[in-house]
Write a protein that holds these residues in place. Sequence first.
Motif, PDB file in Angstrom:
ATOM      1  N   TYR A   1      11.091  -1.907   7.713  1.00 57.81           N
ATOM      2  CA  TYR A   1      10.835  -0.866   8.686  1.00 57.81           C
ATOM      3  C   TYR A   1      10.103  -1.473   9.877  1.00 57.81           C
ATOM      4  CZ  TYR A   1      11.689   2.548   4.916  1.00 57.81           C
ATOM      5  OH  TYR A   1      12.244   3.275   3.900  1.00 57.81           O
ATOM      6  N   ARG A   2      10.271  -0.828  11.034  1.00 58.76           N
ATOM      7  CA  ARG A   2       9.473  -1.201  12.208  1.00 58.76           C
ATOM      8  C   ARG A   2       8.749   0.049  12.687  1.00 58.76           C
ATOM      9  NH1 ARG A   2      10.081  -2.325  18.093  1.00 58.76           N
ATOM     10  NH2 ARG A   2      12.077  -1.251  18.071  1.00 58.76           N
ATOM     11  N   GLN A   3       7.491  -0.124  13.024  1.00 64.14           N
ATOM     12  CA  GLN A   3       6.679   1.001  13.451  1.00 64.14           C
ATOM     13  C   GLN A   3       6.024   0.695  14.783  1.00 64.14           C
ATOM     14  OE1 GLN A   3       3.435   1.989  10.796  1.00 64.14           O
ATOM     15  NE2 GLN A   3       3.351   4.099  11.493  1.00 64.14           N
ATOM     16  N   GLU A   4       6.198   1.592  15.724  1.00 57.98           N
ATOM     17  CA  GLU A   4       5.548   1.459  17.028  1.00 57.98           C
ATOM     18  C   GLU A   4       4.312   2.352  17.048  1.00 57.98           C
ATOM     19  OE1 GLU A   4       8.129   1.709  20.369  1.00 57.98           O
ATOM     20  OE2 GLU A   4       9.814   0.780  19.310  1.00 57.98           O
TER      21      GLU A   4
ATOM     22  N   LEU B   1       7.170  -3.665   8.393  1.00 58.18           N
ATOM     23  CA  LEU B   1       6.810  -3.340   7.013  1.00 58.18           C
ATOM     24  C   LEU B   1       7.982  -3.601   6.093  1.00 58.18           C
ATOM     25  CD1 LEU B   1       5.261   0.105   7.916  1.00 58.18           C
ATOM     26  CD2 LEU B   1       3.932  -1.791   6.996  1.00 58.18           C
ATOM     27  N   CYS B   2       7.707  -4.257   4.980  1.00 56.93           N
ATOM     28  CA  CYS B   2       8.725  -4.340   3.940  1.00 56.93           C
ATOM     29  C   CYS B   2       8.339  -3.362   2.835  1.00 56.93           C
ATOM     30  CB  CYS B   2       8.884  -5.755   3.394  1.00 56.93           C
ATOM     31  SG  CYS B   2       7.463  -6.409   2.503  1.00 56.93           S
ATOM     32  N   ALA B   3       9.325  -2.875   2.137  1.00 52.56           N
ATOM     33  CA  ALA B   3       9.087  -1.921   1.057  1.00 52.56           C
ATOM     34  C   ALA B   3      10.091  -2.176  -0.048  1.00 52.56           C
ATOM     35  CB  ALA B   3       9.203  -0.490   1.567  1.00 52.56           C
ATOM     36  N   GLY B   4       9.604  -2.212  -1.277  1.00 49.52           N
ATOM     37  CA  GLY B   4      10.465  -2.476  -2.419  1.00 49.52           C
ATOM     38  C   GLY B   4      10.598  -1.247  -3.294  1.00 49.52           C
TER      39      GLY B   4
ATOM     40  N   GLN C   1      -2.143  -1.296   8.905  1.00 52.74           N
ATOM     41  CA  GLN C   1      -1.893  -1.494   7.482  1.00 52.74           C
ATOM     42  C   GLN C   1      -0.606  -0.803   7.049  1.00 52.74           C
ATOM     43  OE1 GLN C   1      -4.008  -3.376   5.407  1.00 52.74           O
ATOM     44  NE2 GLN C   1      -4.896  -3.937   7.377  1.00 52.74           N
ATOM     45  N   GLY C   2      -0.132  -1.148   5.858  1.00 52.67           N
ATOM     46  CA  GLY C   2       1.029  -0.470   5.318  1.00 52.67           C
ATOM     47  C   GLY C   2       0.664   0.899   4.766  1.00 52.67           C
ATOM     48  N   PRO C   3       1.615   1.801   4.685  1.00 55.66           N
ATOM     49  CA  PRO C   3       1.350   3.131   4.125  1.00 55.66           C
ATOM     50  C   PRO C   3       1.024   3.050   2.636  1.00 55.66           C
ATOM     51  CG  PRO C   3       3.416   3.103   5.380  1.00 55.66           C
ATOM     52  CD  PRO C   3       2.999   1.689   5.194  1.00 55.66           C
TER      53      PRO C   3
END
Lengths: 112, 117
Positions: free
Chosen positions: A35-38, A88-91, B41-43
């Motif tokens: 994910y990319r977050q602005e 962000l990476c998320a698994g 930070q990450g969620p």
Amino acid sequence: TQLLEQSPQFLSIQEGENLTVYCNSSSVFSSLQWYRQEPGEGPVLLVTVVTGGEVKKLKRLTFQFGDARKDSSLHITAAQTGDTGLYLCAGGKGGNTGKLIFGQGTTLQVKP
Amino acid sequence: EAGVVQSPRYKIIEKKQPVAFWCNPISGHNTLYWYRQNLGQGPELLIRYENEEAVDDSQLPKDRFSAERLKGVDSTLKIQPAELGDSAVYLCASSPRRGGLYTGELFFGEGSRLTVL
């Protein structure tokens, strides 16, 4: 405890440079998302990888899922100022489990 | 198609006051998540709903946090009383299933930024 560790945590580069962000875990995931977050916005999904060794390209972004499905990388070629943001990476375990673990994020700043 | 809608976008309160956040997920998404995110930070997951059932609330501080998802659509997250350490962005996300299986693909709202003074 399943953890996803991202590196580096912060990255400041000049426009036109290449960079790679890493996402590592000791756990196996059925899928991994980037994910990319602005600032002031929610994260936006860039890509999902599900097969070990899978490589996906999104314009100047290349995503790879490790063969063992425990790690992933994001490579950006010729970074632009618009690439600035929190990555962000998320698994996920997938299947019948909706649990998703996020990494702590990599803040990228691309300077003109 | 409308995205995930959250309100309010910003909230400033004194400590010990109550606060509530509202989320309307994408139509047809049965899974709804509430996350808390600190700057840079990450969620961190607070609670996950499958329709109206809370299937994972293990990280929700139940002494002061509560959540509900009536009729399996909109959801509300409440904090009472708020503490200084609760200052953060509260993100709501919804996720579709494909073939009955979780996709892990989350669609986030813009978040509600809470400042506790």
